[in-house]
Design an enzyme around this catalytic site. Structure first.
Site, short mmCIF file in Angstrom:
data_model
loop_
_atom_site.label_atom_id
_atom_site.label_comp_id
_atom_site.label_asym_id
_atom_site.label_seq_id
_atom_site.Cartn_x
_atom_site.Cartn_y
_atom_site.Cartn_z
NE ARG A 51 22.05 -14.23 -5.96
CZ ARG A 51 21.58 -15.48 -5.99
NH1 ARG A 51 21.65 -16.15 -7.10
NH2 ARG A 51 21.02 -16.04 -4.94
CB THR A 52 26.18 -10.82 -1.57
OG1 THR A 52 24.89 -10.53 -2.09
CG2 THR A 52 26.82 -9.55 -1.05
CE LYS A 80 33.89 -21.50 20.43
NZ LYS A 80 35.30 -21.11 20.42
NE ARG A 101 23.66 -10.81 2.70
CZ ARG A 101 23.21 -11.26 1.53
NH1 ARG A 101 22.73 -12.49 1.44
NH2 ARG A 101 23.24 -10.49 0.47
CG HIS A 129 22.07 -5.91 -0.63
ND1 HIS A 129 23.45 -5.95 -0.72
CD2 HIS A 129 21.63 -7.15 -0.98
CE1 HIS A 129 23.82 -7.17 -1.12
NE2 HIS A 129 22.73 -7.91 -1.28
#
Ligand code: CP
Length: 306
Positions: A51-52, A80, A101, A129
């Site tokens: 969703r986000t 890496k 995120r 959030h």
């Protein structure tokens, strides 16, 4: 830190919250205004999301901007060994705004310290959030006709659930009463209860998901047990199925009650709730598009109505 960053819901005032809700309302009526022409937004997702990420990217696309980024950090040079600092500095060369995120609490705050490009926190570990909170507030405002004086029952993983932490903090302006329903292992952390005490927010704690609690609620905010935050999977197994909402449990709920869930759900809400008019979680996720359009415009200092 760029003042237009959104790292914690606590970074923005009551007036800014109300302004973003009005902007979300505007975008619900005008989702395709091309106000981001020429802008590039980077979405850096070091943790999974449906969703986000997709609603942020849809928001940019509908507003006429361009999206770069990754949905799987293993395809980026962080695999890496590139540091978060270097990744943010590199992407700042390319983008006007970074949506990120990360599994580490404080990662988004750290990112604001290494770049002047605005950062939107799309979830940092169990911490915050804030864009979810804006869509939650928009959903609450739409369904209740107000934000003030509501009884909000939060159920499930109140320890690791970042959405309940952000929502609790934002509601401090609106005189809520909270019911916290959780088992011993997943109680609302003490710092959030102290936040309630400091801000005069009333709260009750329960281990029982009882009819009395459901029937006194205006908003029932169900949450998933956050398996990814457990270090011992056996601990997760013990608590994962403790609270499930079934349709019959809503029989005597208030008319205005709405069931919210940030999603994804696992088995906190039985599928037989989905057709109940009180089920609002899919509409809630749709509201995320409009709330995020509003957040992006704030971050880029764009007034869509000019
Ligand atoms: N609510 C939420 O953050 O959902 P995603 O994890 O799918 O982005």
């Amino acid at each position: 830190m760029n003042s237009k960053s959104l790292v914690s819901i606590d970074d923005i005032s009551r007036d800014e919250i109300l302004d973003l809700i009005e902007r979300a309302r505007y975008f619900e009526e005008n989702p395709n205004s091309k106000v981001l022409d020429g802008k590039v937004v980077a979405t850096l997702f070091f943790e999974p999301s449906t969703r986000t990420r997709l609603s942020f990217e849809t928001a940019v696309n509908r507003l006429g901007g361009r999206v770069i980024g990754f949905s799987d950090a293993s395809t980026s040079s962080s695999a890496k060994g590139e540091t978060l600092k270097d990744t943010i500095k590199m992407v700042s060369n390319y983008a006007d705004l970074i949506v990120m995120r990360h599994h580490l609490e404080g990662a988004a705050r750290y990112a604001t310290e290494v770049t002047d490009v605005p950062i939107i926190n799309a979830g940092d570990g169990s911490n915050q959030h804030p864009s979810q909170t804006m869509l939650d507030l928009y959903s609450i405002s739409k369904t209740q006709g107000r934000l003030n004086d509501l009884t909000i029952t939060m159920v499930g993983d109140l320890k690791y659930g970042r959405t309940v932490h952000s929502l609790l903090m934002a509601m401090r302006y609106f005189n809520p009463t909270f019911n916290f329903v959780a088992c011993d292992e997943l109680q609302m952390p003490v710092e959030y209860k102290q936040f309630c005490d400091k801000n005069g927010i009333k709260y009750n704690e329960y281990s029982d998901f009882s009819p009395e609690v459901i029937n006194s609620s205006d908003i029932l905010y169900m949450t998933r047990v956050q398996r990814e935050r457990f270090t011992d999977i056996m601990e997760y197994e013990k608590v994962k199925n403790l609270y499930t909402l079934h349709n019959a449990m809503l029989a005597d709920a208030k008319d205005n009650l709405r069931v919210l869930h940030p999603l994804p759900r696992i088995n906190e809400i039985s599928q037989d709730v989905d057709d109940n008019p009180k089920a609002y979680y899919f509409d809630q996720a749709r509201n995320g598009l409009f709330a995020r359009q509003a957040i992006i415009c704030r971050a880029l200092d764009i007034d869509p109505q000019k």
